[in-house]
Scaffold this active site. Structure first.
Site, PDB file in Angstrom:
ATOM      1  N   SER A 193       0.829  -1.215   0.000  1.00  0.00           N
ATOM      2  CA  SER A 193       0.000   0.000   0.000  1.00  0.00           C
ATOM      3  C   SER A 193       0.858   1.257   0.000  1.00  0.00           C
ATOM      4  O   SER A 193       2.065   1.216   0.259  1.00  0.00           O
ATOM      5  CB  SER A 193      -0.902  -0.005   1.237  1.00  0.00           C
ATOM      6  OG  SER A 193      -1.576  -1.241   1.319  1.00  0.00           O
TER       7      SER A 193
HETATM    8  C1  SAM Z   1      -3.207  -4.248  -0.019  1.00  0.00           C
HETATM    9  S1  SAM Z   1      -2.747  -5.912   0.083  1.00  0.00           S
HETATM   10  C2  SAM Z   1      -2.006  -6.014   1.685  1.00  0.00           C
HETATM   11  C3  SAM Z   1      -0.726  -5.301   1.859  1.00  0.00           C
HETATM   12  C4  SAM Z   1       0.112  -5.848   2.971  1.00  0.00           C
HETATM   13  N1  SAM Z   1      -0.374  -5.508   4.289  1.00  0.00           N
HETATM   14  C5  SAM Z   1       1.550  -5.434   2.789  1.00  0.00           C
HETATM   15  O1  SAM Z   1       2.119  -4.793   3.661  1.00  0.00           O
HETATM   16  O2  SAM Z   1       2.108  -5.771   1.731  1.00  0.00           O
HETATM   17  C6  SAM Z   1      -4.285  -6.729   0.425  1.00  0.00           C
HETATM   18  C7  SAM Z   1      -4.116  -8.195   0.754  1.00  0.00           C
HETATM   19  O3  SAM Z   1      -5.314  -8.673   1.301  1.00  0.00           O
HETATM   20  C8  SAM Z   1      -5.376 -10.040   0.984  1.00  0.00           C
HETATM   21  N2  SAM Z   1      -6.746 -10.501   1.192  1.00  0.00           N
HETATM   22  C9  SAM Z   1      -7.816 -10.321   0.392  1.00  0.00           C
HETATM   23  N3  SAM Z   1      -8.887 -10.928   0.929  1.00  0.00           N
HETATM   24  C10 SAM Z   1      -8.469 -11.493   2.100  1.00  0.00           C
HETATM   25  C11 SAM Z   1      -9.123 -12.253   3.097  1.00  0.00           C
HETATM   26  N4  SAM Z   1     -10.420 -12.557   2.993  1.00  0.00           N
HETATM   27  N5  SAM Z   1      -8.395 -12.672   4.153  1.00  0.00           N
HETATM   28  C12 SAM Z   1      -7.063 -12.386   4.260  1.00  0.00           C
HETATM   29  N6  SAM Z   1      -6.414 -11.666   3.325  1.00  0.00           N
HETATM   30  C13 SAM Z   1      -7.107 -11.229   2.277  1.00  0.00           C
HETATM   31  C14 SAM Z   1      -4.915 -10.093  -0.459  1.00  0.00           C
HETATM   32  O4  SAM Z   1      -4.491 -11.395  -0.805  1.00  0.00           O
HETATM   33  C15 SAM Z   1      -3.800  -9.062  -0.452  1.00  0.00           C
HETATM   34  O5  SAM Z   1      -2.555  -9.679  -0.270  1.00  0.00           O
END
Ligand code: SAM
Length: 361
Positions: free
Chosen positions: A88
């Site tokens: 992000s």
């Molecule tokens: C914006 S990215 C996260 C960035 C992360 N915190 C980083 O520092 O790189 C959003 C993440 O949410 C995950 N995601 C989407 N739906 C999810 C769920 N139901 N449970 C857990 N993770 C989920 C996606 O796979 C993705 O990797």
């Protein structure tokens, strides 16, 4: 493949951390200055004018400068070229971490491990043993665990739907989500310690809520805009064929408002909605489309003649917003009250305009 940490990357990181925190007053400054973002983002993707994606990595001229800048970086694409994970925007990460208001000894749960970068920042500040991070994508969790280890961090990372929290390591005193939710999951409230702080993107805003009793929380949105990828759930398909058959109606609302001034309130009024836009060869907006997961769909050309189909009349929700807000509503004037039965967002006053969030996040 992980890239080395060198004098060059260390110097870029110091400059990046200083730019993120110009007043030198953030308790996260040391974490941003210490955790090597490039280790967590060995490759990112940029989109060209024709919509195709190009990988950028170590050795490419823009790689290091972009990694150590205030840019969200797309790190994974699905087979259709839709981004499924990203690192992000650092300023937004910092705002959310500050809103989390951590203290030594806090136990944090993160939904959305992604690259592992945020989990590393949390581990740096609170210690590995106090950080639990879950992602729905096992490949991402494996890669994040490896990169965390290489950077010297060992938080607990696991694969699962983060909307279920991770009961085995509860209770948590701080909970952060880094994928957009439609409401606060019950599991967050069940696994939260009394007084816990929850920071989570809801629609296109970031909610900060404090748990006041079991199942209860109150809070308000941060002023910052947020564009997180949605928590993965079954995709909704727009019903454009049914819309074409519908009788047209007039509207006084500019379709462009859906894409800017109503973007956030619409994500509260129509949780989980998707929009699209059509433009002419000069890039001028010609129409917008809206749909929700129950198949409701609306199209609104700038020339008028709104068409709606499905169980909900989505454009009526846009008209309601136009009747409620004169200008651009500020996110931090939206408050939330959570009880075991309902989650209510209200604007400015508890008896002002209000919206119910869905019971499934
Ligand atoms: C914006 S990215 C996260 C960035 C992360 N915190 C980083 O520092 O790189 C959003 C993440 O949410 C995950 N995601 C989407 N739906 C999810 C769920 N139901 N449970 C857990 N993770 C989920 C996606 O796979 C993705 O990797």
């Amino acid at each position: 493949m992980t890239w080395p940490d060198t004098d060059v990357t260390a110097a870029l990181r110091q400059k990046f951390a200083a730019e993120l925190n110009p007043n030198h007053d953030s308790e996260w400054a040391d974490a941003f200055a210490s955790v090597p973002r490039h280790v967590f983002v060995p490759t990112f993707y940029t989109q060209t004018d024709n919509g195709s994606w190009l990988p950028v990595q170590w050795g490419d001229p823009r790689y290091l400068d972009t990694v150590y800048s205030n840019n969200a970086l797309t790190t994974q694409l699905d087979e259709h070229g839709i981004p499924t994970s990203s690192s992000s925007e650092p300023v937004l990460m910092l705002a959310m971490l500050e809103a989390l208001d951590v203290h030594d000894g806090d136990a944090v749960f993160e939904l959305g491990t992604g690259t592992g970068y945020n989990a590393a920042l949390l581990s740096h500040r609170l210690g590995d043993e106090n950080v639990t991070s879950v992602d729905v994508d096992p490949g991402l969790v494996d890669a994040a665990a490896r990169r965390l280890e290489q950077a010297g961090y060992r938080p607990y990372v696991a694969t699962g739907d983060g909307a279920g929290g991770w009961p085995g390591r509860a209770p948590y005193t701080r909970i952060i989500a880094t994928a957009a939710l439609r409401a606060i999951p019950d599991a967050f409230l069940d696994q939260a310690a009394p007084g816990a702080v929850i920071v989570a993107p809801i629609g296109y805003g970031v909610l900060r809520a404090t748990v006041t009793a079991r199942g209860h929380a109150t809070g308000r949105f941060l002023p910052t805009p947020a564009h997180f990828m949605p928590r993965r759930r079954p995709a909704a398909a727009p019903a454009f064929d049914a819309v074409r058959e519908a009788d047209p109606t007039d509207t006084k609302v500019s379709p462009g408002d859906v894409l800017d001034r109503f973007k956030f309130p619409l994500s509260i009024a129509l949780p989980g909605y998707t929009s699209c836009s059509w433009r002419d060869d000069d890039g001028e907006l010609t129409a917008v489309g809206l749909w929700t997961e129950d198949g409701s769909t609306a199209t609104a050309p700038v020339s008028g003649a709104v068409r709606q189909a499905g169980p909900r009349r989505l454009w009526d929700a846009v008209e309601d917003l136009a009747a409620t807000f004169d200008g651009v509503p500020r996110r931090d004037e939206f408050h939330v009250n959570i009880t075991p039965d309902r989650q209510t967002v209200w604007y400015r006053e508890p008896d002002g305009p209000a919206w119910e969030l869905p019971t499934t996040p």
